[in-house]
Design an enzyme around this catalytic site. Structure first.
Site, PDB file in Angstrom:
ATOM      1  N   GLU A 164      18.149  18.690  29.926  1.00  0.00           N
ATOM      2  CA  GLU A 164      17.498  17.382  29.797  1.00  0.00           C
ATOM      3  C   GLU A 164      18.193  16.280  30.599  1.00  0.00           C
ATOM      4  O   GLU A 164      18.385  15.166  30.118  1.00  0.00           O
ATOM      5  CB  GLU A 164      17.385  17.001  28.309  1.00  0.00           C
ATOM      6  CG  GLU A 164      16.604  18.051  27.530  1.00  0.00           C
ATOM      7  CD  GLU A 164      16.653  17.865  26.011  1.00  0.00           C
ATOM      8  OE1 GLU A 164      17.161  16.833  25.550  1.00  0.00           O
ATOM      9  OE2 GLU A 164      16.176  18.765  25.301  1.00  0.00           O
ATOM     10  N   ASN A 196      17.270  23.091  32.284  1.00  0.00           N
ATOM     11  CA  ASN A 196      16.335  23.204  31.162  1.00  0.00           C
ATOM     12  C   ASN A 196      15.810  21.824  30.768  1.00  0.00           C
ATOM     13  O   ASN A 196      16.590  20.880  30.625  1.00  0.00           O
ATOM     14  CB  ASN A 196      17.108  23.824  29.978  1.00  0.00           C
ATOM     15  CG  ASN A 196      16.228  24.298  28.844  1.00  0.00           C
ATOM     16  OD1 ASN A 196      15.226  24.997  29.094  1.00  0.00           O
ATOM     17  ND2 ASN A 196      16.578  23.964  27.622  1.00  0.00           N
ATOM     18  N   HIS A 237       7.927  22.585  24.152  1.00  0.00           N
ATOM     19  CA  HIS A 237       7.651  22.033  22.821  1.00  0.00           C
ATOM     20  C   HIS A 237       6.267  21.394  22.917  1.00  0.00           C
ATOM     21  O   HIS A 237       6.115  20.246  23.325  1.00  0.00           O
ATOM     22  CB  HIS A 237       8.719  21.010  22.425  1.00  0.00           C
ATOM     23  CG  HIS A 237      10.067  21.625  22.211  1.00  0.00           C
ATOM     24  ND1 HIS A 237      10.307  22.510  21.185  1.00  0.00           N
ATOM     25  CD2 HIS A 237      11.227  21.521  22.903  1.00  0.00           C
ATOM     26  CE1 HIS A 237      11.569  22.909  21.241  1.00  0.00           C
ATOM     27  NE2 HIS A 237      12.143  22.331  22.283  1.00  0.00           N
ATOM     28  N   GLU A 245      11.847  27.333  24.847  1.00  0.00           N
ATOM     29  CA  GLU A 245      11.883  26.791  23.475  1.00  0.00           C
ATOM     30  C   GLU A 245      10.467  26.622  22.907  1.00  0.00           C
ATOM     31  O   GLU A 245      10.153  25.624  22.246  1.00  0.00           O
ATOM     32  CB  GLU A 245      12.624  25.442  23.458  1.00  0.00           C
ATOM     33  CG  GLU A 245      14.006  25.501  24.083  1.00  0.00           C
ATOM     34  CD  GLU A 245      14.806  24.204  23.975  1.00  0.00           C
ATOM     35  OE1 GLU A 245      14.416  23.303  23.203  1.00  0.00           O
ATOM     36  OE2 GLU A 245      15.823  24.100  24.684  1.00  0.00           O
ATOM     37  N   ASP A 302       7.270  26.196  20.958  1.00  0.00           N
ATOM     38  CA  ASP A 302       6.779  25.969  19.599  1.00  0.00           C
ATOM     39  C   ASP A 302       5.699  24.886  19.666  1.00  0.00           C
ATOM     40  O   ASP A 302       5.427  24.355  20.747  1.00  0.00           O
ATOM     41  CB  ASP A 302       7.883  25.609  18.594  1.00  0.00           C
ATOM     42  CG  ASP A 302       8.653  24.340  18.926  1.00  0.00           C
ATOM     43  OD1 ASP A 302       8.183  23.537  19.758  1.00  0.00           O
ATOM     44  OD2 ASP A 302       9.733  24.138  18.350  1.00  0.00           O
TER      45      ASP A 302
END
Ligand code: G3I
Length: 390
Positions: A181, A227, A267, A297, A299
């Site tokens: 990030e 990432n 996400h 990641e 979801d």
């Protein structure tokens, strides 16, 4: 357009692939169940006997996995049902929190690898690969780090941290999230789009170069990854972020910095538009740089979906299906990981994350509170098989 929130110019789900079945596996083990189309999913009992997602991923030649913690919300890796679900579904694991700087070195010089070792050991005993997450992130940084960076020894502090952590797991890690990030969210203050972090403040943009170089020196075989999140949806702030991440990675490649992959966190949000064309173009641009792509990641934050569980599960599953169909069409994508395998241990259902306004818990992952497979599980299985058959 398949759904109001999915803009598509292509058929996301290859019906032909389902019908033909490209491999023996696909023909014999297809999780198509009662319906091949999106929006219709089988009950948990019908899904229970199907092979794991790692087998579906293997049919496509990629990895499938999830984030794990030694213990989270009273669920431990030694819990037989949970452990069995993890091993059935996954052939790659990533440490959700245990390898973050704050977990490893809360006190300067006092390294505590207990949690990280537990995650690494679980992966190895399962015959799975291990992802490392994460070496430099502006969150979960021990309190002593920022003053230490500011006192003139920033490069040495960063290099020591990375050498110690990557060195400890040398030869055992499939890929490391080296910087997490590092690009800002709109409105971005800096012209280069970078996030203002303690590392940037101390060293400027060269902190990326230092971090990737240190990780490469410590483990030349690990796939070094940048990432980030907010790369997937159609909103303008996602477009800005994609552009800035692309510019960062282009710069790193031009300078021969050893970055080898982009981690798309994924996400996803049911309340946001997914524009297949924009996202696909971004993945293509990343692949053109010679980078691999990992979904790191995955979801779904379901705050935009109705309270009714069936309707909500179907909406989450459809979104994941649309997202993965585009992602898996890109050959550079070689791994898909969810951020937790079961709803009750998802970060979205734990403080400090807000619950839904109707008080219902989120349903962000592939297994329900009884560790039964959900529609999202079937959506992933279908997308993997369709991709394998293309
Ligand atoms: O372990 C303590 C527990 O003892 C205490 O009772 C509880 C009280 O809230 O807190 C627990 O620690 C929490 C920890 O998660 C374990 O659940 C921390 O407060 C909380 O800050 C921490 O949040 C993690 C967050 O990163 C910050 O490190 C989430 O679990 C984790 O899922 C999340 O993961 C990030 C990725 O690393 C990067 N991408 C975004 C993703 C989601 O935010």
């Amino acid at each position: 357009m398949k759904y109001p929130w999915v803009q598509s110019e292509r058929v996301g789900c290859s019906r032909r692939a389902f019908l033909l079945g490209a491999t023996g596996f696909a023909a014999a083990m297809s999780p198509i169940g009662s319906a091949a189309g999106a929006g219709i999913y089988d009950a948990p009992a019908a899904l229970a006997t199907m092979p794991g997602l790692k087998d579906h991923a293997s049919a496509k030649g990629i990895l499938f996995g999830t984030a794990i913690a030694p213990t989270k919300n009273n669920l431990s890796l030694s819990d037989p049902a949970y452990g069995s679900a993890l091993v059935t579904e996954c052939n790659v694991f990533v440490a959700e929190n245990a390898m973050k700087w704050g977990s490893l070195e809360a006190t300067r010089g006092a390294l505590t690898f207990g949690g990280a070792d537990a995650v690494a050991t679980f992966a190895e005993r399962s015959g799975a690969k291990l992802r490392g997450h994460t070496l430099l992130w502006h969150q979960n940084v021990p309190g002593w780090v920022e003053p230490a960076l500011g006192s003139g020894g920033a490069e040495a502090v960063i290099r020591k941290h990375i050498a110690e952590v990557v060195g400890r797991y040398k030869g055992r890690v499939h890929s490391w999230d080296v910087v997490n990030e590092g690009v800002g969210d709109a409105p971005v203050a800096r012209a280069d789009g970078l996030r203002t972090t303690p590392f940037l403040n101390a060293l400027g943009p060269t902190y990326f170069d230092i971090a990737f170089d240190a990780a490469h020196q410590a483990d030349p075989d690990a796939v070094l990854t940048y990432n980030d999140y907010n790369l997937e949806h159609g909103a303008p702030y996602n477009a800005t972020k994609r552009n800035n991440v692309l510019r960062l990675l282009e710069g790193l490649r031009k300078r021969n910095v050893p970055v080898q992959a982009l981690g798309v966190q994924a996400h996803l949000h049911t309340g946001e538009m997914f524009v297949e064309r924009d996202y696909a173009r971004f993945l293509n641009d990343i692949a053109q740089l010679g980078l691999k792509i990992f979904v790191t990641e995955l979801d779904v934050d379901d705050r935009g979906a109705p309270m009714d569980v069936s309707a909500r599960d179907a909406q989450c599953a459809d979104l994941v299906r649309a997202f993965l169909d585009v992602t898996l069409a890109q050959k550079a994508c070689t791994a898909v990981l969810t951020w937790g395998i079961a709803d009750k241990i998802s970060w979205l259902n734990l403080p400090p994350q807000p619950l839904r306004s109707d008080g219902a818990t989120h349903r962000p992952t592939v297994l329900d509170d009884d560790l039964k497979r959900k529609p999202m599980w079937q959506a992933i299985a279908r997308s993997l098989l369709a991709a394998a058959a293309r």
